[in-house]
Design an enzyme around this catalytic site. Sequence first.
Site, mmCIF file in Angstrom:
data_model
loop_
_atom_site.group_PDB
_atom_site.id
_atom_site.type_symbol
_atom_site.label_atom_id
_atom_site.label_comp_id
_atom_site.label_asym_id
_atom_site.label_seq_id
_atom_site.Cartn_x
_atom_site.Cartn_y
_atom_site.Cartn_z
ATOM 1 N N ASN A 209 0.846 -1.195 0.000
ATOM 2 C CA ASN A 209 0.000 0.000 0.000
ATOM 3 C C ASN A 209 0.878 1.239 0.000
ATOM 4 O O ASN A 209 2.109 1.137 -0.020
ATOM 5 C CB ASN A 209 -0.963 -0.019 1.198
ATOM 6 C CG ASN A 209 -0.206 -0.123 2.504
ATOM 7 O OD1 ASN A 209 0.563 0.747 2.866
ATOM 8 N ND2 ASN A 209 -0.405 -1.238 3.207
ATOM 9 N N ASP A 278 -4.392 -6.288 4.947
ATOM 10 C CA ASP A 278 -5.459 -7.091 5.533
ATOM 11 C C ASP A 278 -5.433 -8.532 5.021
ATOM 12 O O ASP A 278 -5.933 -9.434 5.669
ATOM 13 C CB ASP A 278 -6.819 -6.453 5.217
ATOM 14 C CG ASP A 278 -7.002 -5.149 5.984
ATOM 15 O OD1 ASP A 278 -6.442 -5.051 7.097
ATOM 16 O OD2 ASP A 278 -7.659 -4.226 5.478
ATOM 17 N N LYS A 288 8.893 -16.384 -11.029
ATOM 18 C CA LYS A 288 8.150 -15.237 -11.552
ATOM 19 C C LYS A 288 7.007 -15.796 -12.414
ATOM 20 O O LYS A 288 7.251 -16.615 -13.295
ATOM 21 C CB LYS A 288 9.098 -14.365 -12.383
ATOM 22 C CG LYS A 288 8.432 -13.141 -12.933
ATOM 23 C CD LYS A 288 9.456 -12.245 -13.607
ATOM 24 C CE LYS A 288 8.746 -11.101 -14.287
ATOM 25 N NZ LYS A 288 8.984 -10.990 -15.688
ATOM 26 N N PRO A 304 -3.374 -12.003 10.237
ATOM 27 C CA PRO A 304 -3.696 -11.828 11.666
ATOM 28 C C PRO A 304 -3.700 -10.340 12.007
ATOM 29 O O PRO A 304 -2.964 -9.562 11.388
ATOM 30 C CB PRO A 304 -2.522 -12.527 12.367
ATOM 31 C CG PRO A 304 -1.412 -12.547 11.358
ATOM 32 C CD PRO A 304 -2.071 -12.604 10.009
ATOM 33 N N ASP A 305 -4.517 -9.939 12.964
ATOM 34 C CA ASP A 305 -4.508 -8.542 13.414
ATOM 35 C C ASP A 305 -3.498 -8.419 14.555
ATOM 36 O O ASP A 305 -3.733 -8.904 15.669
ATOM 37 C CB ASP A 305 -5.912 -8.111 13.859
ATOM 38 C CG ASP A 305 -5.975 -6.608 14.064
ATOM 39 O OD1 ASP A 305 -5.126 -6.074 14.819
ATOM 40 O OD2 ASP A 305 -6.845 -5.959 13.461
ATOM 41 N N ILE A 306 -2.384 -7.798 14.249
ATOM 42 C CA ILE A 306 -1.260 -7.741 15.200
ATOM 43 C C ILE A 306 -1.665 -6.996 16.473
ATOM 44 O O ILE A 306 -1.443 -7.457 17.589
ATOM 45 C CB ILE A 306 -0.043 -7.057 14.534
ATOM 46 C CG1 ILE A 306 0.333 -7.824 13.264
ATOM 47 C CG2 ILE A 306 1.128 -6.962 15.500
ATOM 48 C CD1 ILE A 306 1.321 -7.099 12.368
ATOM 49 N N LYS A 336 -13.550 0.679 16.376
ATOM 50 C CA LYS A 336 -12.308 -0.109 16.323
ATOM 51 C C LYS A 336 -11.616 -0.093 17.692
ATOM 52 O O LYS A 336 -11.109 -1.100 18.161
ATOM 53 C CB LYS A 336 -11.392 0.525 15.269
ATOM 54 C CG LYS A 336 -10.389 -0.387 14.690
ATOM 55 C CD LYS A 336 -9.679 0.257 13.524
ATOM 56 C CE LYS A 336 -10.560 0.297 12.289
ATOM 57 N NZ LYS A 336 -9.855 0.922 11.148
HETATM 58 O O1 C5P Z 1 -8.671 -2.752 11.634
HETATM 59 P P1 C5P Z 1 -7.697 -1.822 11.003
HETATM 60 O O2 C5P Z 1 -6.758 -2.499 10.070
HETATM 61 O O3 C5P Z 1 -8.259 -0.598 10.407
HETATM 62 O O4 C5P Z 1 -6.857 -1.358 12.293
HETATM 63 C C1 C5P Z 1 -5.983 -0.315 12.323
HETATM 64 C C2 C5P Z 1 -4.998 -0.516 13.442
HETATM 65 O O5 C5P Z 1 -4.728 -1.888 13.603
HETATM 66 C C3 C5P Z 1 -3.658 0.122 13.130
HETATM 67 O O6 C5P Z 1 -3.114 0.535 14.350
HETATM 68 C C4 C5P Z 1 -2.885 -1.008 12.518
HETATM 69 O O7 C5P Z 1 -1.509 -0.826 12.680
HETATM 70 C C5 C5P Z 1 -3.398 -2.203 13.265
HETATM 71 N N1 C5P Z 1 -3.417 -3.441 12.480
HETATM 72 C C6 C5P Z 1 -2.644 -4.494 12.871
HETATM 73 N N2 C5P Z 1 -2.657 -5.666 12.163
HETATM 74 C C7 C5P Z 1 -3.464 -5.804 11.104
HETATM 75 C C8 C5P Z 1 -4.268 -4.744 10.703
HETATM 76 C C9 C5P Z 1 -4.228 -3.570 11.417
HETATM 77 O O8 C5P Z 1 -1.890 -4.358 13.836
HETATM 78 N N3 C5P Z 1 -3.465 -6.936 10.463
#
Ligand code: C5P
Length: 397
Positions: A209, A278, A288, A304-306, A336
């Site tokens: 991105n 995401d 390639k 995963p959402d860190i 959020k």
């Molecule tokens: O849910 P969203 O992606 O909008 O969340 C934003 C926050 O979550 C940011 O602080 C981003 O760094 C964190 N984030 C994360 N891991 C992900 C997606 C978002 O830590 N996979």
Amino acid sequence: MEIPIKRIVLGITGGVAAYKAAELARLLVKEGIEVQVVMTAAARHFVGPATFQAITGRPVFTDLWDERSAGGMAHIELSRGADAIVVAPASADFIAKLAQGHADDLLSTLCLARDCPLLLAPAMNRQMWDHPATRRNAAQLEADGVVLLGPTAGEQACGETGYGRLLEAARIVEALQARFMPKLLKGLRVLITAGPTFEAIDAVRGITNLSSGKMGYSVARAALEAGAEVTLVSGPTCLAPPDQARILRVTSAQEMLEAVEAQADAADIFISVAAVADYYVLNPSEMKIKKDAHILTLELAPNPDILANIASRPKPPFCVGFAAEIENVEEYAELKRRRKHLPLIVANDAREAIGADEVELLLLDDDGQHTLPRADKLTQARRLIEHIAHLYNGLFQ
Ligand code: C5P
């Protein structure tokens, strides 16, 4: 946040690196600092005072007996009210002079007659820097409370390579700011993620991105200035990390998660600035992928959402999230914040914030919302760190 440095004397001594002082003066002025340039006679052989006059908008002084100073007291007057004297470049001869307490020209006299901190950025040929006399003089100055910034190693004007290069102008400004900022996070360990992630499609392509990493790197710098110990987990960016930060470079979200998980126990505060992808590609090709006439379908699986992961630990660090939204910024950010159990979230408009130099931020916490009016990202990072320090320290009162 108010920058504590308002006024400095910038001393320039005679060395090839004197031309780099013009960039330093420009950066200092850009930070809103009033810069009074004082040059030694030798410095004027390398670069003309007109350059500094134009950059700082103030006359340049060299002469102890300059008639422009009222009362003929330039040696006291010019540093009066100064928050610091910074000499860059500081030559071997000037360092020797200061170590001995000589005051035979305006700059050395100002250094002796000061009541503010003195910072020197040495620059000279590597053999001059390595000479026992210079080492002795530099050690003496440090023992006297003078701060030495650099020198660094690298290619020199004389064609040799080694220690003696002037510290980069941006680094000198960083070190100066860091010295004067209030130490709101002293002794705390801060973990920060920054930049985008890159999810491989094949050996040379991927999904990423437009995040530049500027906000996260600025937050790292502001946390360092506030006295924190900083670990910066960074996705791919073109930025140079702040000198004092421990940097862990990662590529994908999965790697970022692993790095953050390994560091989170040791962190008091976790600030998740990274624009984490995401989705990742389920079956990236090791080769390639060849072009052909068929439609190529990529299968994507959620990353995963860190942040949520760390914030849901039994004993999480103080977690701060970022939310880049395009519509209903405040509402979505607050949702959020609640969903991820965060004491603080920083919301901004995704179209304006990503990759930009300036942003407006909205901070949402248990007390409501606070707008940080549009400013450059470093200023915003300093304001954010001040807010975090206030909330964090409030928890333990
Ligand atoms: O849910 P969203 O992606 O909008 O969340 C934003 C926050 O979550 C940011 O602080 C981003 O760094 C964190 N984030 C994360 N891991 C992900 C997606 C978002 O830590 N996979």
